[in-house]
Design an enzyme around this catalytic site. Structure first.
Site, mmCIF file in Angstrom:
data_model
loop_
_atom_site.group_PDB
_atom_site.id
_atom_site.type_symbol
_atom_site.label_atom_id
_atom_site.label_comp_id
_atom_site.label_asym_id
_atom_site.label_seq_id
_atom_site.Cartn_x
_atom_site.Cartn_y
_atom_site.Cartn_z
ATOM 1 N N LYS A 13 16.329 123.842 -156.441
ATOM 2 C CA LYS A 13 15.831 124.949 -155.615
ATOM 3 C C LYS A 13 14.926 124.400 -154.520
ATOM 4 O O LYS A 13 14.369 123.298 -154.613
ATOM 5 C CB LYS A 13 15.082 125.978 -156.456
ATOM 6 C CG LYS A 13 13.838 125.443 -157.202
ATOM 7 C CD LYS A 13 12.578 125.383 -156.360
ATOM 8 C CE LYS A 13 11.408 124.819 -157.145
ATOM 9 N NZ LYS A 13 10.216 124.557 -156.276
ATOM 10 N N PRO A 96 16.264 114.495 -158.439
ATOM 11 C CA PRO A 96 15.166 113.564 -158.746
ATOM 12 C C PRO A 96 13.972 114.282 -159.371
ATOM 13 O O PRO A 96 13.718 115.458 -159.086
ATOM 14 C CB PRO A 96 14.809 112.975 -157.383
ATOM 15 C CG PRO A 96 15.273 113.980 -156.390
ATOM 16 C CD PRO A 96 16.486 114.624 -156.983
ATOM 17 N N GLY A 102 12.688 121.458 -158.940
ATOM 18 C CA GLY A 102 12.936 122.250 -160.140
ATOM 19 C C GLY A 102 13.900 121.638 -161.121
ATOM 20 O O GLY A 102 14.501 122.358 -161.930
ATOM 21 N N SER A 105 13.210 122.413 -164.777
ATOM 22 C CA SER A 105 13.311 123.864 -164.978
ATOM 23 C C SER A 105 14.760 124.320 -165.032
ATOM 24 O O SER A 105 15.142 125.134 -165.876
ATOM 25 C CB SER A 105 12.576 124.601 -163.851
ATOM 26 O OG SER A 105 11.194 124.323 -163.876
ATOM 27 N N ASP A 138 9.078 128.014 -163.031
ATOM 28 C CA ASP A 138 10.293 128.135 -162.230
ATOM 29 C C ASP A 138 11.539 128.440 -163.067
ATOM 30 O O ASP A 138 12.590 128.791 -162.512
ATOM 31 C CB ASP A 138 10.555 126.845 -161.440
ATOM 32 C CG ASP A 138 9.545 126.615 -160.329
ATOM 33 O OD1 ASP A 138 8.894 127.595 -159.905
ATOM 34 O OD2 ASP A 138 9.403 125.463 -159.888
#
Length: 298
Positions: A13, A96, A102, A105, A138
């Protein structure tokens, strides 16, 4: 549990808007307004039947699997729904770490989605959001459509918006740069940077006006991150000086930055130049979906 394996695409994201505020909630978390959009760069997460819960990454990580967000998500799902999470989770990493994209997440969200599918749980069940929120701020975003607006600590869904065009995006990160999110927030508290008003970009997204939305991209925590890690500022300055760039900002708390480009050719030229500077760089695009199942095998 169904005796089948699922493969999921777990995208990264970017923050079209990140507004951190000085006030905090009952948990001690800063109030955060976050407008996020998914991009095509993605990890691949495979969840397969196993004798016990295991999580492995490709390439292999150097920390205990019990600390992996995907492992924690599986444990949380099992505890809440009363199932045994007897699965092997394999995460092929392309996003990465320590980048603000994110990665951990979206991997956690992929496990939540996979187990919900295997256990016959409706993906719209609000409990999944609660479980996701317990893993990280997130994580809930990756259970819903993109773009979307989150409030509270940046973890409570407030609005979803029409899909944005598949606009070219370049991601650039100095290879050795890293920013501690905790330290970034501490520095923010010492010298808060005001956030711009949110209303204009939210209105533009509601109307599907991508051009206006891109002109209003903002991240007041990114300012702090660039002060902490001068290489981030170097990348930002370089990106802003290139031709064909529509908008530039930091991804979350960094250390990756993004540039929205006018054409795919601009994006391709940009990553070539960025790599010549010694930076990690990829060309991708905005996408409307977040975590999704791409394959299911008995």
């Amino acid at each position: 549990m169904a005796n089948r394996s699922l493969t999921l695409s777990a995208p990264a994201k970017i923050n079209l808007y990140l507004g951190v505020h000085t006030e905090r909630d009952a948990r001690g978390y800063h109030r955060v307004d976050s407008l996020m959009a998914a991009v095509g760069l993605a990890d691949t997460v495979t969840v397969a039947p196993a004798q016990a819960l295991t999580v492995q990454t490709v390439p292999a990580s150097d920390f205990p699997m019990q600390k992996n967000t995907a492992y924690r998500a599986a444990v949380a799902m099992a505890e809440h729904y009363g199932h045994e999470a007897n699965v092997c989770v394999t995460i092929e990493k392309r996003i990465p770490l320590c980048a603000g994209l994110g990665g951990p997440s979206t991997d956690a969200a992929a496990v939540i989605v996979a187990l919900a599918e295997l256990w016959g749980i409706d993906r719209a069940d609000p409990t999944l959001d609660d479980i996701a929120r317990g893993i990280g701020a997130d994580v809930p975003f990756f259970l819903h459509a993109s773009p979307a607006f989150y409030v509270g600590g940046g973890d409570v869904l407030a609005a979803e918006y029409p899909a944005l065009p598949a606009t070219p995006v370049v991601l650039v990160k100095p290879r050795e740069a890293s920013v501690s999110t905790i330290e970034a927030y501490r520095r923010f508290d010492e010298a808060p940077v005001p956030a711009t008003a949110l209303g204009a970009i939210a209105s533009a997204l509601r109307m599907g006006d991508a051009k206006t939305a891109y002109s209003l991209i903002h991240n007041n925590l990114g300012v702090i991150s660039a002060q902490m890690e001068p290489q981030i500022q170097t990348v930002l300055d370089w990106l802003r000086a290139q031709e064909g760039i529509i908008a530039v900002d930091v991804c979350g708390s960094g250390a990756c930055s993004f540039a929205i480009c006018d054409t795919a050719t601009t994006a391709a030229d940009l990553i070539t130049a960025a790599r010549q500077n010694g930076w990690w760089a990829v060309a991708t695009e905005l996408i409307s979906n977040t975590v999704r199942i791409v394959d299911s095998k008995k």
